[in-house]
Design a protein around this motif. Structure first.
Motif, PDB file in Angstrom:
ATOM      1  N   ARG A  97       0.840  -1.207   0.000  1.00 48.60           N
ATOM      2  CA  ARG A  97       0.000   0.000   0.000  1.00 48.60           C
ATOM      3  C   ARG A  97       0.872   1.253   0.000  1.00 48.60           C
ATOM      4  O   ARG A  97       0.585   2.225  -0.713  1.00 48.60           O
TER       5      ARG A  97
ATOM      6  N   ARG B 189       2.249   1.859  -3.450  1.00 51.36           N
ATOM      7  CA  ARG B 189       1.233   2.454  -4.333  1.00 51.36           C
ATOM      8  C   ARG B 189       1.044   3.938  -4.042  1.00 51.36           C
ATOM      9  O   ARG B 189       0.902   4.750  -4.960  1.00 51.36           O
ATOM     10  N   MET B 190       1.044   4.296  -2.762  1.00 48.52           N
ATOM     11  CA  MET B 190       0.899   5.707  -2.393  1.00 48.52           C
ATOM     12  C   MET B 190       2.087   6.522  -2.893  1.00 48.52           C
ATOM     13  O   MET B 190       1.917   7.642  -3.390  1.00 48.52           O
TER      14      MET B 190
ATOM     15  N   GLU C 162       3.915   5.777  -5.498  1.00 51.92           N
ATOM     16  CA  GLU C 162       3.782   5.865  -6.956  1.00 51.92           C
ATOM     17  C   GLU C 162       2.885   7.031  -7.337  1.00 51.92           C
ATOM     18  O   GLU C 162       3.206   7.797  -8.255  1.00 51.92           O
ATOM     19  N   ARG C 163       1.776   7.164  -6.625  1.00 49.69           N
ATOM     20  CA  ARG C 163       0.868   8.292  -6.902  1.00 49.69           C
ATOM     21  C   ARG C 163       1.535   9.621  -6.588  1.00 49.69           C
ATOM     22  O   ARG C 163       1.408  10.584  -7.357  1.00 49.69           O
ATOM     23  N   ALA C 164       2.233   9.680  -5.464  1.00 53.30           N
ATOM     24  CA  ALA C 164       2.930  10.914  -5.092  1.00 53.30           C
ATOM     25  C   ALA C 164       3.970  11.281  -6.144  1.00 53.30           C
ATOM     26  O   ALA C 164       4.123  12.463  -6.494  1.00 53.30           O
TER      27      ALA C 164
ATOM     28  N   MET D 268       3.903  10.480  -9.374  1.00 53.09           N
ATOM     29  CA  MET D 268       3.218  10.960 -10.588  1.00 53.09           C
ATOM     30  C   MET D 268       2.797  12.416 -10.427  1.00 53.09           C
ATOM     31  O   MET D 268       2.991  13.229 -11.335  1.00 53.09           O
ATOM     32  N   ILE D 269       2.235  12.754  -9.286  1.00 53.90           N
ATOM     33  CA  ILE D 269       1.800  14.136  -9.037  1.00 53.90           C
ATOM     34  C   ILE D 269       3.007  15.059  -9.007  1.00 53.90           C
ATOM     35  O   ILE D 269       3.010  16.122  -9.639  1.00 53.90           O
ATOM     36  N   SER D 270       4.022  14.667  -8.280  1.00 57.76           N
ATOM     37  CA  SER D 270       5.223  15.486  -8.154  1.00 57.76           C
ATOM     38  C   SER D 270       5.898  15.686  -9.502  1.00 57.76           C
ATOM     39  O   SER D 270       6.336  16.790  -9.830  1.00 57.76           O
TER      40      SER D 270
ATOM     41  N   ARG E 153       4.559  15.650 -12.455  1.00 57.93           N
ATOM     42  CA  ARG E 153       3.740  16.528 -13.294  1.00 57.93           C
ATOM     43  C   ARG E 153       4.024  17.995 -12.986  1.00 57.93           C
ATOM     44  O   ARG E 153       4.124  18.816 -13.890  1.00 57.93           O
TER      45      ARG E 153
ATOM     46  N   THR F 175      10.767  16.573  -6.522  1.00 55.29           N
ATOM     47  CA  THR F 175      10.443  15.338  -7.241  1.00 55.29           C
ATOM     48  C   THR F 175      11.561  14.319  -7.078  1.00 55.29           C
ATOM     49  O   THR F 175      11.301  13.124  -6.908  1.00 55.29           O
TER      50      THR F 175
END
Length: 108
Positions: free
Chosen positions: A11, A14-15, A17-19, A21-23, A25, A37
């Motif tokens: 978990r 996964r969190m 990975e999302r962070a 992707m946002i960072s 961007r 980043t």
């Protein structure tokens, strides 16, 4: 790792990975955000390593090293005694940490 002991490491990965992707961007727009980043990427690599996903961890570390190298080069072109120089020093220090992380990941 406490997360692995509690069964929460997947978990957490996964969190992260999302962070990342946002960072990533938002990190394209400003050097300070690009530095953040890189920090997220190195933390992500640590989680991957804890999850015995060393090849992925090394890939993330290498990507951080490349970005940090570009930041150091950018800062070297800026005037001395500027905020860019401080950012460049931080990027250089973080790049050294990334080299250590890479050597540790390769030993596993």
């Amino acid at each position: 790792c406490r997360l692995r002991a509690k069964g929460l490491l997947p978990r957490a990965i996964r969190m992260m990975e999302r962070a990342l992707m946002i960072s990533h961007r938002f990190g394209q727009g400003h050097p300070a955000l690009a530095l953040e980043t890189c920090k997220v990427r190195l933390n992500f690599a640590a989680y991957l390593s804890e999850g015995f996903r060393n090849r992925e961890a090394i890939k993330a570390i290498k990507e951080a090293q490349e970005s940090l190298g570009r930041l150091v080069q950018w800062a070297a072109q800026c005037p001395e005694e500027s905020a860019a120089q401080a950012l460049g020093r931080e990027a250089c220090n973080l790049r050294c940490c990334a080299l250590v992380a890479e050597s540790l990941a390769l030993d596993l």
